[in-house]
Design a protein around this motif. Structure first.
Motif, short mmCIF file in Angstrom:
data_model
loop_
_atom_site.label_atom_id
_atom_site.label_comp_id
_atom_site.label_asym_id
_atom_site.label_seq_id
_atom_site.Cartn_x
_atom_site.Cartn_y
_atom_site.Cartn_z
N PRO A 227 33.32 49.24 37.63
CA PRO A 227 33.78 47.84 37.59
C PRO A 227 35.25 47.75 37.22
O PRO A 227 35.75 48.56 36.43
N PRO A 228 35.97 46.76 37.75
CA PRO A 228 37.37 46.57 37.38
C PRO A 228 37.51 46.27 35.89
O PRO A 228 36.66 45.58 35.31
N GLN A 229 38.57 46.76 35.29
CA GLN A 229 38.79 46.51 33.86
C GLN A 229 39.37 45.12 33.61
O GLN A 229 39.13 44.52 32.58
N ASP A 230 40.13 44.61 34.58
CA ASP A 230 40.74 43.29 34.43
C ASP A 230 39.80 42.23 34.98
O ASP A 230 39.80 41.94 36.18
N THR A 231 39.01 41.61 34.12
CA THR A 231 38.05 40.59 34.57
C THR A 231 38.72 39.23 34.81
O THR A 231 38.10 38.33 35.37
N ARG A 232 39.99 39.07 34.42
CA ARG A 232 40.69 37.82 34.68
C ARG A 232 40.99 37.66 36.18
O ARG A 232 41.09 36.55 36.68
N HIS A 233 41.12 38.78 36.88
CA HIS A 233 41.33 38.77 38.33
C HIS A 233 40.21 39.60 38.97
O HIS A 233 40.46 40.55 39.70
N LEU A 234 39.00 39.19 38.66
CA LEU A 234 37.84 40.00 39.04
C LEU A 234 37.69 40.11 40.55
O LEU A 234 37.38 41.19 41.08
N PHE A 235 37.86 38.99 41.26
CA PHE A 235 37.69 39.04 42.72
C PHE A 235 38.66 40.04 43.34
O PHE A 235 38.27 40.85 44.18
N THR B 148 39.73 45.39 45.79
CA THR B 148 40.51 46.62 45.89
C THR B 148 39.65 47.88 45.82
O THR B 148 40.14 48.98 46.05
N LEU B 149 38.38 47.71 45.51
CA LEU B 149 37.46 48.84 45.47
C LEU B 149 36.87 49.17 46.83
O LEU B 149 35.95 49.99 46.93
N TRP B 150 37.40 48.55 47.91
CA TRP B 150 36.82 48.76 49.23
C TRP B 150 36.72 50.24 49.63
O TRP B 150 35.75 50.62 50.31
N PRO B 151 37.68 51.10 49.25
CA PRO B 151 37.49 52.52 49.61
C PRO B 151 36.24 53.13 48.98
O PRO B 151 35.57 53.97 49.60
N SER B 152 35.91 52.69 47.77
CA SER B 152 34.70 53.19 47.11
C SER B 152 33.46 52.70 47.84
O SER B 152 32.49 53.45 48.01
N TYR B 153 33.47 51.42 48.25
CA TYR B 153 32.32 50.89 49.00
C TYR B 153 32.15 51.65 50.32
O TYR B 153 31.03 52.00 50.71
N LEU B 154 33.28 51.89 51.00
CA LEU B 154 33.23 52.60 52.28
C LEU B 154 32.68 54.01 52.12
O LEU B 154 31.79 54.44 52.86
#
Length: 210
Positions: free
Chosen positions: A29-37, A42-48
């Protein structure tokens, strides 16, 4: 000694199940939850990497069953080759992690695609080795498949060698294209092989399997 392959299949299923489960651990999970979306996007490479690798390992599992549905006995050579295959499968979550990290950071994509492709190419080589060894003179094959069906499975497995190798080589030049070619492997190789189902009449098979 006649050794039934049931334990080989059960052990293989367990290793494959663990491998696909480990894939999701690379997605953090992203560490910055203020800009969670934005962080999730930006994790799309991990999803792919997760989707492509999971589906490819799923094909390994499906085709492993296709192969061992027709293997009557497993000698020590089969046990050894299958163990090396499982060692490679257990390595695939790491290869997927390398692929995701490279695309996420925008560095080393060519090396990552080649690295990922080589890991799957080795699996294809081992599939061919196991199948060709067991079907040689039909020493270890069951009566559930005739010669035409065995040849159809061989063609599918051999095609995998060329397909993955092509994607890997293209990935060394154009990483995105290499991933696309390897990903295109997924829908085609989920198609059934003529003669793979016991009790059905084999037909001409235009391709092979991995």
């Amino acid at each position: 000694m006649k050794r039934e392959p049931a334990r080989v299949v059960a052990f293989s299923d367990a290793v494959i199940a663990i491998a696909v489960t480990l894939l999701v651990l690379e997605i953090r999970p992203p560490q910055d939850t203020r800009h969670l979306f934005h962080g999730l996007a930006t994790l799309w490479p991990s999803y792919l990497a997760y989707v492509v690798t999971f589906m490819l390992i799923g094909q390994v599992w499906a085709n492993h069953h296709v192969m061992f549905d027709h293997i009557r006995h497993a000698d020590r050579v089969v046990l050894f080759l299958n163990t090396v295959l499982l060692m490679d499968i257990a390595f695939l979550p790491f290869a997927a992690s390398v692929l995701a990290k490279a695309f996420r950071e925008g560095q080393g994509e060519r090396t990552a695609v080649v690295f990922h492709g080589i890991a799957f190419e080795l699996a294809a080589i081992l599939f061919n080795a196991i199948w060709e060894y067991t079907r040689h003179n039909r020493r270890l094959l069951a009566t559930t498949i005739d010669s035409a069906g065995a040849r159809a499975i061989s063609r599918r497995f051999r095609l995998a060698l060329a397909w993955i190798a092509t994607g890997t080589l293209l990935g060394a030049l154009l990483p995105a294209l290499g991933v696309a070619v390897i990903a295109a492997f997924i829908p085609f190789y989920w198609l059934p092989i003529s003669g793979e189902i016991p009790g059905t009449e084999p037909q001409h098979d235009g391709g092979g399997q991995a």
